[in-house]
Design an enzyme around this catalytic site. Structure first.
Site, PDB file in Angstrom:
ATOM      1  N   ASN A  45      -2.444  -2.508  13.102  1.00 51.45           N
ATOM      2  CA  ASN A  45      -3.708  -2.513  12.991  1.00 51.45           C
ATOM      3  C   ASN A  45      -4.132  -1.429  13.935  1.00 51.45           C
ATOM      4  OD1 ASN A  45      -3.405  -4.776  11.668  1.00 51.45           O
ATOM      5  ND2 ASN A  45      -4.522  -6.122  13.398  1.00 51.45           N
ATOM      6  N   GLN A  47      -7.338  -2.481   3.859  1.00 44.76           N
ATOM      7  CA  GLN A  47      -6.537  -1.841   3.209  1.00 44.76           C
ATOM      8  C   GLN A  47      -6.739  -0.848   1.877  1.00 44.76           C
ATOM      9  OE1 GLN A  47      -1.828  -2.774   2.964  1.00 44.76           O
ATOM     10  NE2 GLN A  47      -2.431  -3.223   0.867  1.00 44.76           N
ATOM     11  N   GLU A  84     -18.793  21.716 -15.478  1.00 42.59           N
ATOM     12  CA  GLU A  84     -18.979  20.259 -15.987  1.00 42.59           C
ATOM     13  C   GLU A  84     -18.049  19.290 -15.463  1.00 42.59           C
ATOM     14  OE1 GLU A  84     -19.082  19.819 -20.485  1.00 42.59           O
ATOM     15  OE2 GLU A  84     -18.961  22.098 -20.444  1.00 42.59           O
ATOM     16  N   ASN A 130     -16.806  27.026 -23.503  1.00 38.36           N
ATOM     17  CA  ASN A 130     -17.404  25.907 -22.753  1.00 38.36           C
ATOM     18  C   ASN A 130     -17.238  26.090 -21.439  1.00 38.36           C
ATOM     19  OD1 ASN A 130     -18.201  24.777 -25.280  1.00 38.36           O
ATOM     20  ND2 ASN A 130     -16.262  23.844 -25.499  1.00 38.36           N
ATOM     21  N   SER A 189     -13.109  25.435 -28.037  1.00 31.56           N
ATOM     22  CA  SER A 189     -13.202  24.288 -28.846  1.00 31.56           C
ATOM     23  C   SER A 189     -12.011  24.355 -29.641  1.00 31.56           C
ATOM     24  CB  SER A 189     -14.473  24.264 -29.525  1.00 31.56           C
ATOM     25  OG  SER A 189     -14.517  23.326 -30.710  1.00 31.56           O
ATOM     26  N   THR A 197     -39.830  25.616 -11.290  1.00 29.50           N
ATOM     27  CA  THR A 197     -40.150  24.387 -10.750  1.00 29.50           C
ATOM     28  C   THR A 197     -40.105  23.544 -12.093  1.00 29.50           C
ATOM     29  OG1 THR A 197     -42.340  24.654 -10.542  1.00 29.50           O
ATOM     30  CG2 THR A 197     -41.098  25.324  -8.530  1.00 29.50           C
ATOM     31  N   HIS A 198     -39.675  22.299 -12.205  1.00 30.45           N
ATOM     32  CA  HIS A 198     -39.970  21.420 -13.341  1.00 30.45           C
ATOM     33  C   HIS A 198     -39.072  22.181 -14.638  1.00 30.45           C
ATOM     34  CE1 HIS A 198     -43.119  19.284 -11.147  1.00 30.45           C
ATOM     35  NE2 HIS A 198     -43.582  20.272 -10.843  1.00 30.45           N
ATOM     36  N   SER A 232       0.818  -1.046  -0.118  1.00 22.88           N
ATOM     37  CA  SER A 232      -0.006   0.096  -0.071  1.00 22.88           C
ATOM     38  C   SER A 232       0.944   1.243   0.107  1.00 22.88           C
ATOM     39  CB  SER A 232      -0.821  -0.016   1.180  1.00 22.88           C
ATOM     40  OG  SER A 232      -0.273  -0.245   2.420  1.00 22.88           O
ATOM     41  N   LYS A 269     -16.769  28.839 -29.561  1.00 21.78           N
ATOM     42  CA  LYS A 269     -17.306  28.292 -28.434  1.00 21.78           C
ATOM     43  C   LYS A 269     -16.573  28.686 -27.092  1.00 21.78           C
ATOM     44  CE  LYS A 269     -19.082  24.400 -28.009  1.00 21.78           C
ATOM     45  NZ  LYS A 269     -20.063  23.624 -27.818  1.00 21.78           N
ATOM     46  N   TYR A 283      -9.502  -7.201  12.333  1.00 23.05           N
ATOM     47  CA  TYR A 283      -8.859  -6.466  11.004  1.00 23.05           C
ATOM     48  C   TYR A 283      -8.930  -7.548   9.859  1.00 23.05           C
ATOM     49  CZ  TYR A 283      -5.394  -4.667   7.815  1.00 23.05           C
ATOM     50  OH  TYR A 283      -4.683  -4.242   6.730  1.00 23.05           O
TER      51      TYR A 283
HETATM   52  N1  ARG Z   1      -1.122  -1.507   5.359  1.00 22.46           N
HETATM   53  C1  ARG Z   1      -2.098  -1.913   6.085  1.00 22.46           C
HETATM   54  C2  ARG Z   1      -3.221  -1.239   5.971  1.00 22.46           C
HETATM   55  O1  ARG Z   1      -3.566  -0.376   5.244  1.00 22.46           O
HETATM   56  C3  ARG Z   1      -1.667  -1.957   7.639  1.00 22.46           C
HETATM   57  C4  ARG Z   1      -2.197  -2.703   8.479  1.00 22.46           C
HETATM   58  C5  ARG Z   1      -1.613  -3.942   8.154  1.00 22.46           C
HETATM   59  N2  ARG Z   1      -1.888  -5.096   9.254  1.00 22.46           N
HETATM   60  C6  ARG Z   1      -1.625  -6.222   9.106  1.00 22.46           C
HETATM   61  N3  ARG Z   1      -2.092  -6.945  10.000  1.00 22.46           N
HETATM   62  N4  ARG Z   1      -1.387  -6.809   8.116  1.00 22.46           N
HETATM   63  O2  ARG Z   1      -4.495  -1.731   6.376  1.00 22.46           O
END
Ligand code: ARG
Length: 459
Positions: free
Chosen positions: A113, A325, A293, A288, A280, A158-159, A26, A286, A320
């Site tokens: 955790n 993650q 948007e 825009n 454009s 309205t509408h 991560s 144009k 957990y």
């Molecule tokens: N990278 C993990 C997360 O975002 C951290 C917690 C990981 N804990 C574990 N027991 N593997 O959730």
């Protein structure tokens, strides 16, 4: 530097498959928790020191080490340019590399955790404050515009059919109210975010006598979590946050849609400044409204983030699970998208020019004063349902002859009801139509002036 040393290598004999390592990591996104992770680790270190787990010297080494990691990262653009499992293992590895043995004691009584839950709450608390400031800036832009355009009128719809004339400032204040509630919602979410999970460890709580209240005070959390299982396993605060973001986006898309519509040649009520419009590549004429948007379009992402979080959490067994993650990207994206949308909306509002003449014209054409005529008859003693019927006939007559109600003669009108007298023509004016809506929350000029003053005070 080698950061591939795992936090959990002991019970393994085989190597991690590189493609799984990539899938599992991560670090690409949770590095955004870096500052929060350092801060929470310092607080945890102080907690361990208070519990007698770390000596004063060790604790000082750890705190100094963590602080220099923070400094190094701020000064070196390539600091995070290497693989790691997540931000937590990255920081710990750097610490051990830097100060050696004491660094290996920091994770005592802590799990990733409770660490990640703490980091995320710290990060989110800050994000909520930033978002609230952005929303306030949008409210300010709305108010500035409303105050500048005190006299401007437009047809209320309205509408998407012309309904009754309203003050433009009244229309502005409708959006002001939506954002006021959005900020209240953010403040509500913040209360539930502001609870410390640290000390819950992996699931069961920590076996070291860490003073959790002291850790909470250091991290400016309002309270400590009451149940270690819940503290590491729920992400309802993330759901609530993206839900609050979703409603902000809903409100901004309605504003965006109206601005887009009113900027068309067909309406011609307003024009976006060059600063927030595009041209454009093919059609030279144009201009825009891409800014609005995109705000309208990006709402879909935020709703997607909310749905993703709900879906990820649904049916997860306690406590957990690695599924969780997935929480961070949704939260980060909801924040980035909502903050960006607020910022661009503010810019658009600050640079909007109105075609007051055309707006006034539209508010006075199309019999938007029909209800006023019915109210007039009610004041003359006619039951409203009958008045409605009479005015309906008058409208039909006017349509057939291509006239406005005010262009019918007194005789024409009296043929429909002998309660109608000469004073009827006053009720057709814009002044009267607006002025009679003088209860709290109505569009009468003096009410709107009051509402503007209140709104200003509220900010
Ligand atoms: N990278 C993990 C997360 O975002 C951290 C917690 C990981 N804990 C574990 N027991 N593997 O959730």
């Amino acid at each position: 530097m080698t950061h591939d040393k795992k936090l959990w290598g002991g019970r393994f004999t085989g190597a991690t498959d590189p493609s799984f390592a990539k899938f599992n990591s991560s670090f690409a996104f949770d590095r955004r928790l870096f500052a929060a992770d350092i801060r929470a680790s310092i607080a945890h270190c102080n907690g361990l020191r208070g519990a007698g787990v770390l000596s004063a010297v060790e604790a000082e080494q750890i705190v100094a080490g963590l602080q220099s990691i923070l400094d190094e990262a701020t000064n070196r653009a390539d600091y995070f340019d290497e693989p790691a499992e997540d931000i937590h293992s990255f920081v710990e590895a750097r610490l051990v590399e830097m100060i050696g043995e004491p660094g290996r004691k920091l994770h005592t009584g802590r799990s990733r955790n409770d660490q990640v839950a703490t980091d995320l709450r710290l990060w989110l608390r800050e994000a909520i404050d930033q978002l609230s400031v952005r929303a306030k800036q949008t409210q300010e832009a709305i108010l500035d515009l409303a105050e500048k355009e005190k006299e401007t009128v437009l047809p209320g719809y309205t509408h998407l059919q012309r309904a009754q004339p309203i003050l433009f400032a009244h229309w502005c204040l409708a959006y002001f109210e939506m954002l006021a509630r959005d900020r209240e919602r953010l403040a509500e979410v913040r209360k539930r975010v502001n609870v410390l999970p640290l000390g819950s460890a992996a699931i069961a709580g920590t076996s070291f006598p860490i003073d959790r209240e002291a850790v909470a005070r250091e991290l400016e959390f309002e309270s400590v979590s009451r149940n270690s299982i819940d503290a590491v396993s729920d992400r309802d605060f993330c759901v609530e946050f993206t839900s609050a973001c979703s409603l902000i986006m809903v409100h901004l898309t309605r504003l965006a849609e109206e601005i887009i519509l009113y900027a068309t040649k067909e309406f011609g009520f307003l024009e976006l400044s060059d600063a927030v419009a595009t041209g454009s590549s093919l059609m030279p004429q144009k201009k825009n409204p891409d800014s609005m948007e995109l705000v309208r379009g990006k709402a879909g992402r935020v709703f997607g983030d909310l749905t993703a979080l709900l879906t990820t959490m649904k049916g997860l067994p306690l406590a957990y699970n690695k599924d969780m993650q997935e929480d961070k990207e949704a939260v980060f994206d909801a924040f980035d998208t909502t903050a960006g949308s607020l910022e661009v909306s503010t810019l658009v509002l600050q640079n909007l020019s109105l075609n007051r003449e055309r707006m006034r014209m539209a508010a006075t054409k199309g019999m938007l004063n029909a209800t006023e005529l019915a109210d007039y008859l009610v004041r003359k003693g006619v039951p409203f349902r009958e008045a409605h019927e009479i005015v309906g006939k008058a409208v039909l007559n006017a349509i057939e002859r291509g006239l406005e109600l005010s262009e019918l003669s007194l005789d024409d009108l009296r043929r429909l009801s002998n309660k109608i007298e000469k004073d009827v023509f006053e009720c057709f004016t814009l002044e009267q139509t607006l002025g009679t809506k003088s209860q709290v929350g109505g569009t009468a000029p003096e009410r709107v002036a009051e509402a503007l003053a209140n709104a200003r005070r509220l900010l």
